[in-house]
Scaffold this motif. Sequence first.
Motif, PDB file in Angstrom:
ATOM      1  N   ASP A  20       1.041  -1.128  -0.024  1.00 44.59           N
ATOM      2  CA  ASP A  20      -0.104   0.087  -0.120  1.00 44.59           C
ATOM      3  C   ASP A  20       0.921   1.197   0.176  1.00 44.59           C
ATOM      4  OD1 ASP A  20      -2.550  -1.251   0.064  1.00 44.59           O
ATOM      5  OD2 ASP A  20      -2.327  -1.487   2.066  1.00 44.59           O
ATOM      6  N   ILE A  21       0.596   2.276  -1.075  1.00 50.77           N
ATOM      7  CA  ILE A  21       1.404   3.310  -0.979  1.00 50.77           C
ATOM      8  C   ILE A  21       0.628   4.675  -0.900  1.00 50.77           C
ATOM      9  CG2 ILE A  21       3.244   2.335  -2.346  1.00 50.77           C
ATOM     10  CD1 ILE A  21       2.113   3.753  -4.883  1.00 50.77           C
ATOM     11  N   GLU A  22       1.078   5.715  -0.250  1.00 51.07           N
ATOM     12  CA  GLU A  22       0.235   6.806  -0.337  1.00 51.07           C
ATOM     13  C   GLU A  22       1.360   7.908  -0.828  1.00 51.07           C
ATOM     14  OE1 GLU A  22      -0.850   9.517   3.335  1.00 51.07           O
ATOM     15  OE2 GLU A  22      -1.997   7.856   3.301  1.00 51.07           O
ATOM     16  N   ILE A  23       0.767   8.859  -1.773  1.00 50.79           N
ATOM     17  CA  ILE A  23       1.335   9.719  -2.589  1.00 50.79           C
ATOM     18  C   ILE A  23       0.480  11.325  -2.147  1.00 50.79           C
ATOM     19  CG2 ILE A  23       2.077  10.749  -4.720  1.00 50.79           C
ATOM     20  CD1 ILE A  23       1.729   8.047  -5.735  1.00 50.79           C
ATOM     21  N   GLU A  24       1.249  12.172  -1.984  1.00 48.78           N
ATOM     22  CA  GLU A  24       0.678  13.530  -1.683  1.00 48.78           C
ATOM     23  C   GLU A  24       1.194  14.299  -2.640  1.00 48.78           C
ATOM     24  OE1 GLU A  24      -0.172  16.551   2.079  1.00 48.78           O
ATOM     25  OE2 GLU A  24       1.003  14.803   2.167  1.00 48.78           O
ATOM     26  N   LEU A  25       0.060  15.075  -3.264  1.00 46.89           N
ATOM     27  CA  LEU A  25       0.259  15.979  -4.332  1.00 46.89           C
ATOM     28  C   LEU A  25       0.315  17.171  -3.570  1.00 46.89           C
ATOM     29  CD1 LEU A  25      -1.596  14.217  -7.407  1.00 46.89           C
ATOM     30  CD2 LEU A  25       0.746  14.214  -6.645  1.00 46.89           C
ATOM     31  N   THR A  26       1.222  18.281  -4.250  1.00 52.13           N
ATOM     32  CA  THR A  26       1.031  19.551  -4.067  1.00 52.13           C
ATOM     33  C   THR A  26      -0.100  19.989  -4.895  1.00 52.13           C
ATOM     34  OG1 THR A  26       2.369  20.359  -5.699  1.00 52.13           O
ATOM     35  CG2 THR A  26       3.388  19.663  -3.601  1.00 52.13           C
ATOM     36  N   GLU A  27      -0.785  21.278  -4.284  1.00 53.99           N
ATOM     37  CA  GLU A  27      -1.687  22.066  -5.085  1.00 53.99           C
ATOM     38  C   GLU A  27      -1.163  22.068  -6.587  1.00 53.99           C
ATOM     39  OE1 GLU A  27      -4.130  26.310  -5.010  1.00 53.99           O
ATOM     40  OE2 GLU A  27      -3.654  25.069  -3.072  1.00 53.99           O
ATOM     41  N   LYS A  28       0.136  22.589  -7.015  1.00 52.03           N
ATOM     42  CA  LYS A  28       0.442  22.698  -8.086  1.00 52.03           C
ATOM     43  C   LYS A  28       0.433  21.420  -9.011  1.00 52.03           C
ATOM     44  CE  LYS A  28       4.679  24.609 -10.825  1.00 52.03           C
ATOM     45  NZ  LYS A  28       4.008  23.803 -11.983  1.00 52.03           N
ATOM     46  N   GLU A  29       1.087  20.471  -8.358  1.00 51.17           N
ATOM     47  CA  GLU A  29       1.134  19.046  -9.034  1.00 51.17           C
ATOM     48  C   GLU A  29      -0.263  18.649  -9.468  1.00 51.17           C
ATOM     49  OE1 GLU A  29       5.059  16.936  -7.056  1.00 51.17           O
ATOM     50  OE2 GLU A  29       3.058  16.959  -5.794  1.00 51.17           O
ATOM     51  N   LEU A  30      -1.262  19.151  -8.641  1.00 50.39           N
ATOM     52  CA  LEU A  30      -2.654  18.318  -9.080  1.00 50.39           C
ATOM     53  C   LEU A  30      -3.219  19.216 -10.051  1.00 50.39           C
ATOM     54  CD1 LEU A  30      -4.877  16.620  -8.164  1.00 50.39           C
ATOM     55  CD2 LEU A  30      -5.639  18.435  -6.463  1.00 50.39           C
ATOM     56  N   GLY A  31      -3.027  20.657  -9.992  1.00 53.89           N
ATOM     57  CA  GLY A  31      -3.208  21.571 -11.070  1.00 53.89           C
ATOM     58  C   GLY A  31      -2.776  21.054 -12.536  1.00 53.89           C
ATOM     59  N   ASP A  32      -1.340  20.893 -12.365  1.00 53.57           N
ATOM     60  CA  ASP A  32      -0.689  20.379 -13.424  1.00 53.57           C
ATOM     61  C   ASP A  32      -1.080  19.135 -14.285  1.00 53.57           C
ATOM     62  OD1 ASP A  32       1.006  22.607 -13.413  1.00 53.57           O
ATOM     63  OD2 ASP A  32       2.725  21.521 -12.608  1.00 53.57           O
ATOM     64  N   ALA A  33      -1.482  18.349 -13.289  1.00 53.36           N
ATOM     65  CA  ALA A  33      -1.945  16.926 -13.475  1.00 53.36           C
ATOM     66  C   ALA A  33      -3.456  16.945 -14.495  1.00 53.36           C
ATOM     67  CB  ALA A  33      -2.258  15.970 -12.508  1.00 53.36           C
ATOM     68  N   HIS A  34      -4.313  17.894 -13.683  1.00 54.82           N
ATOM     69  CA  HIS A  34      -5.475  18.284 -14.293  1.00 54.82           C
ATOM     70  C   HIS A  34      -5.581  19.107 -15.830  1.00 54.82           C
ATOM     71  CE1 HIS A  34      -9.341  20.776 -14.834  1.00 54.82           C
ATOM     72  NE2 HIS A  34      -9.824  19.674 -14.611  1.00 54.82           N
ATOM     73  N   GLU A  35      -4.494  19.952 -15.821  1.00 54.17           N
ATOM     74  CA  GLU A  35      -4.362  20.637 -17.144  1.00 54.17           C
ATOM     75  C   GLU A  35      -3.990  19.725 -18.144  1.00 54.17           C
ATOM     76  OE1 GLU A  35      -1.586  23.911 -19.372  1.00 54.17           O
ATOM     77  OE2 GLU A  35      -1.594  23.490 -16.931  1.00 54.17           O
ATOM     78  N   HIS A  37      -4.436  16.336 -18.159  1.00 54.22           N
ATOM     79  CA  HIS A  37      -5.906  15.257 -18.441  1.00 54.22           C
ATOM     80  C   HIS A  37      -6.735  15.957 -19.241  1.00 54.22           C
ATOM     81  CE1 HIS A  37      -8.620  12.229 -17.622  1.00 54.22           C
ATOM     82  NE2 HIS A  37      -9.584  13.311 -17.355  1.00 54.22           N
ATOM     83  N   VAL A  38      -7.001  17.426 -19.100  1.00 54.59           N
ATOM     84  CA  VAL A  38      -8.313  17.776 -19.825  1.00 54.59           C
ATOM     85  C   VAL A  38      -7.475  18.084 -21.373  1.00 54.59           C
ATOM     86  CG1 VAL A  38      -9.527  19.849 -20.006  1.00 54.59           C
ATOM     87  CG2 VAL A  38      -9.219  18.721 -17.618  1.00 54.59           C
ATOM     88  N   THR A  39      -6.249  18.733 -21.208  1.00 51.90           N
ATOM     89  CA  THR A  39      -5.753  19.127 -22.716  1.00 51.90           C
ATOM     90  C   THR A  39      -5.681  17.701 -23.601  1.00 51.90           C
ATOM     91  OG1 THR A  39      -4.567  20.569 -21.565  1.00 51.90           O
ATOM     92  CG2 THR A  39      -3.711  20.061 -23.718  1.00 51.90           C
ATOM     93  N   ASN A  40      -5.104  16.658 -22.838  1.00 53.77           N
ATOM     94  CA  ASN A  40      -5.180  15.333 -23.671  1.00 53.77           C
ATOM     95  C   ASN A  40      -6.467  14.942 -24.299  1.00 53.77           C
ATOM     96  OD1 ASN A  40      -2.399  15.001 -23.268  1.00 53.77           O
ATOM     97  ND2 ASN A  40      -2.812  13.770 -21.681  1.00 53.77           N
ATOM     98  N   PHE A  41      -7.467  14.858 -23.467  1.00 47.56           N
ATOM     99  CA  PHE A  41      -8.913  14.791 -23.689  1.00 47.56           C
ATOM    100  C   PHE A  41      -9.552  15.496 -24.909  1.00 47.56           C
ATOM    101  CE2 PHE A  41     -13.193  16.675 -23.284  1.00 47.56           C
ATOM    102  CZ  PHE A  41     -13.984  15.436 -23.721  1.00 47.56           C
ATOM    103  N   MET A  42      -9.024  17.105 -24.739  1.00 43.42           N
ATOM    104  CA  MET A  42      -9.360  17.772 -25.852  1.00 43.42           C
ATOM    105  C   MET A  42      -8.662  17.522 -26.985  1.00 43.42           C
ATOM    106  SD  MET A  42      -9.540  21.338 -23.792  1.00 43.42           S
ATOM    107  CE  MET A  42     -11.133  22.007 -22.932  1.00 43.42           C
ATOM    108  N   GLN A  43      -7.459  17.084 -27.001  1.00 48.61           N
ATOM    109  CA  GLN A  43      -6.866  16.709 -28.098  1.00 48.61           C
ATOM    110  C   GLN A  43      -7.355  15.725 -28.941  1.00 48.61           C
ATOM    111  OE1 GLN A  43      -2.390  16.215 -27.789  1.00 48.61           O
ATOM    112  NE2 GLN A  43      -2.475  15.146 -29.679  1.00 48.61           N
ATOM    113  N   ARG A  44      -7.833  14.471 -28.043  1.00 51.09           N
ATOM    114  CA  ARG A  44      -8.175  13.465 -28.753  1.00 51.09           C
ATOM    115  C   ARG A  44      -9.612  13.685 -29.399  1.00 51.09           C
ATOM    116  NH1 ARG A  44      -7.104  11.066 -23.834  1.00 51.09           N
ATOM    117  NH2 ARG A  44      -9.213  11.306 -23.165  1.00 51.09           N
TER     118      ARG A  44
END
Length: 89
Positions: A20-35, A37-44
């Motif tokens: 079992d692992i636990e990862i904590e993302l910073t607010e910036k990392e979470l925002g970057d991941a969201h961007e 994810h959404v940009t890849n969706f839009m590209q597809r």
Amino acid sequence: MKIKRTVNVKDENGCTITSDIEIELTEKELGDAHEEHVTNFMQRVLEDDFGYEKEVAEELAVDAYAEYSEGNGLTEYECIEKVVDEYEE
């Protein structure tokens, strides 16, 4: 934000090890991941639904995400449609 996952890996003897692992993302990392994810969706969508080549779809997806990020109430798909309309003018 904390993410908990159970990971199964095989050791050199072929035995499965579960951890079992636990990862904590910073607010910036979470925002970057969201961007990303959404940009890849839009590209597809731009490639599959609108028929754009990869390079053009990448550029339009970045523009669509910028529009979406303005928070003007448009959905992701509406932002895609808006940049397509502007591109084709």
